[in-house]
Design a protein around this motif. Sequence first.
Motif, PDB file in Angstrom:
ATOM      1  N   ILE A  53       4.709   8.991   2.673  1.00 30.60           N
ATOM      2  CA  ILE A  53       5.064   7.710   3.617  1.00 30.60           C
ATOM      3  C   ILE A  53       3.954   7.803   4.982  1.00 30.60           C
ATOM      4  O   ILE A  53       4.229   8.630   5.585  1.00 30.60           O
ATOM      5  CB  ILE A  53       6.309   7.537   3.884  1.00 30.60           C
ATOM      6  N   THR A  54       3.307   6.779   4.773  1.00 26.49           N
ATOM      7  CA  THR A  54       2.674   6.583   6.268  1.00 26.49           C
ATOM      8  C   THR A  54       3.145   5.633   7.167  1.00 26.49           C
ATOM      9  O   THR A  54       3.161   5.819   8.335  1.00 26.49           O
ATOM     10  CB  THR A  54       1.150   6.011   5.696  1.00 26.49           C
ATOM     11  N   GLY A  89       0.153   6.574   0.815  1.00 25.07           N
ATOM     12  CA  GLY A  89      -1.127   7.190   0.487  1.00 25.07           C
ATOM     13  C   GLY A  89      -1.336   6.922  -1.105  1.00 25.07           C
ATOM     14  O   GLY A  89      -0.428   7.537  -1.829  1.00 25.07           O
ATOM     15  N   ASP A  90      -2.280   6.609  -1.544  1.00 21.76           N
ATOM     16  CA  ASP A  90      -2.784   6.376  -3.042  1.00 21.76           C
ATOM     17  C   ASP A  90      -3.415   7.801  -3.439  1.00 21.76           C
ATOM     18  O   ASP A  90      -4.090   8.502  -2.684  1.00 21.76           O
ATOM     19  CB  ASP A  90      -3.545   5.266  -3.206  1.00 21.76           C
ATOM     20  N   PHE A 130       2.476  -8.143   5.693  1.00 20.36           N
ATOM     21  CA  PHE A 130       2.975  -6.902   6.338  1.00 20.36           C
ATOM     22  C   PHE A 130       1.925  -6.022   6.283  1.00 20.36           C
ATOM     23  O   PHE A 130       1.656  -4.981   5.589  1.00 20.36           O
ATOM     24  CB  PHE A 130       3.980  -6.373   5.372  1.00 20.36           C
ATOM     25  N   PRO A 131       0.757  -6.002   7.659  1.00 16.88           N
ATOM     26  CA  PRO A 131      -0.214  -5.149   7.506  1.00 16.88           C
ATOM     27  C   PRO A 131      -0.021  -3.830   8.082  1.00 16.88           C
ATOM     28  O   PRO A 131       1.241  -3.643   8.650  1.00 16.88           O
ATOM     29  CB  PRO A 131      -1.221  -5.871   8.437  1.00 16.88           C
ATOM     30  N   LEU A 132      -0.649  -2.845   7.685  1.00 21.90           N
ATOM     31  CA  LEU A 132      -0.630  -1.481   8.231  1.00 21.90           C
ATOM     32  C   LEU A 132      -0.885  -1.640   9.683  1.00 21.90           C
ATOM     33  O   LEU A 132      -1.968  -1.728  10.083  1.00 21.90           O
ATOM     34  CB  LEU A 132      -1.491  -0.578   7.250  1.00 21.90           C
ATOM     35  N   HIS A 142      -4.443   3.032   0.933  1.00 22.28           N
ATOM     36  CA  HIS A 142      -2.999   3.053   0.875  1.00 22.28           C
ATOM     37  C   HIS A 142      -2.577   1.800   0.418  1.00 22.28           C
ATOM     38  O   HIS A 142      -3.682   0.926   0.060  1.00 22.28           O
ATOM     39  CB  HIS A 142      -2.290   2.889   2.433  1.00 22.28           C
ATOM     40  N   ALA A 143      -1.487   1.904   0.035  1.00 24.32           N
ATOM     41  CA  ALA A 143      -0.955   0.688  -0.933  1.00 24.32           C
ATOM     42  C   ALA A 143       0.357   0.287  -0.289  1.00 24.32           C
ATOM     43  O   ALA A 143       1.161   1.212  -0.071  1.00 24.32           O
ATOM     44  CB  ALA A 143      -0.910   0.984  -2.424  1.00 24.32           C
TER      45      ALA A 143
END
Length: 511
Positions: A53-54, A89-90, A130-132, A142-143
């Motif tokens: 999880i980022t 992270g993908d 909902f941007p990173l 990332h997803a």
Amino acid sequence: MKPLPDGRVISTFTFATLLEGAIPRDPRDLELPAQHYSLFPLTLGQILREYSITELHLSLNAGKWNYDKWGLPEDPSVGTGAELWAWMGDGGPLSIDERWVGLRNALAGLFCASLGSLDARRTSSPSTAFPLSSTRSSPIPHALRYASLPSEHVCTENLTPFLKLLPCKSRAGIARLLNPQRVFDSDWHGLSVHVLSTDEGVEMRLSVQAVLDPVRGSAGKRRDWSFQTLFDRNIDVSCPVANSSTIRVVVSNNGHSLSPDPLVVDNTAALYDLASQIPLDVSMAWPTEHTFQYPLPPFVPLTPLSVKRTLHGSSQTHGVLFVALSNNENHDITTGYLETLPALVTLWMHTMKIEVGAVQRDDLISAISYHPPLLQPNGLHAPSMLQAKLTIPARSTLRLSIDVSKAFLKYTEHPPDAMRGWDLPPAVLFPVSVPLDGEHRTNNSLIYTGDTGGKTIQDRMYTPTLLVDLATPDFSMPYNVIILSCTLMTLIFGSIFNLLTRKWVIVKLTE
């Protein structure tokens, strides 16, 4: 602590913990290196590393936040019910969806909430809304996964594991004021967990918000308040491991008095420091005010936008989704609009209408993106997702309407309380980019200004939830059939049992 014009008080508790030097785990790395924890909670840290999880945001709220009377909250995650979204992270052997299932089940066990119900029927990926927000650069793609459950409620069983994430729990520091009996007696209350990846490490912010009403609990109908009257507690000991513990009371020039005297006072707030003021019981009073008088309408909204969202139509098969956005400013406002509806409600995009003052204005909507509720390989329907950019003219009300059709469900698909209906999640208004001349960045939000004088909203806003009434079978009939069948079986069984077990003899009657 922020007093409101209607006599209520907003209390916002924020606890920030930084795990220095930590970075999100690469999902392609199958081995989990050892990670040492001191103040950062181990239970949450293991979940973050296990599922790579980022960024993580979880909120559990009860009630409806009144933007017009209460203004914008300190923590924008005030949507009714449960809301969970995470950037992961993908890559690696496990897919994003598989790790999403494990994440929500792990958080459900950690916080004693029904987050396991956030399955594929409620999960979407609205990355624009909902941007990173991570400031750390990473070569890993990332997803996003986002889900909401408006029927989820928050109570003491959620607050107890929440407080266990704090190093001093609720035994010391500002958390001493978190009395469950008083927090959950408020007009609105919510818990939230935010995990961000920064250049310094992994930061966790725990937040508790509550809108308390001292007038309701006052015998003299006064709005005076203190820690003792609001929470039935005061702060008698500080948390020894906290770098700083500060209480901020919003003040205004309206004849109030504060006790004890704060260390620092500016034009907007009074500050108290627990490092030098223990024990502490802050109180605010209005000596010249004998009885609080509620402000009479018309009210002046405390936010630039006022939102109303309803579902019209008495039919159990069709209806109209109606959204009214009122601009309270003297300039145009541009905002993003997000709808995520379960598959039991279908939007018909060709019926969309945009009106301002009974005049159709199709030029005020752009960047429309719609994903219908398609059937997934697991047999579940993904929710429909509508994203668009709306421009509300100054001092005007924009009305958006879309025809909807309601699904006809099988009797096994209805919830236990089928006659109550289905809860629909709130719509979300979010900041968007608009092509104007000048721009600057503030608080991770974009505010654009140019010759047109237009602006965007600075943070997310949530509309109230909706309740949809679907065609419901008469669930009393199965019970009637069961009762009738049991009655017949009892009569038949009793008669046959008597015939098989009784001994028949001839009885001679003598005179």
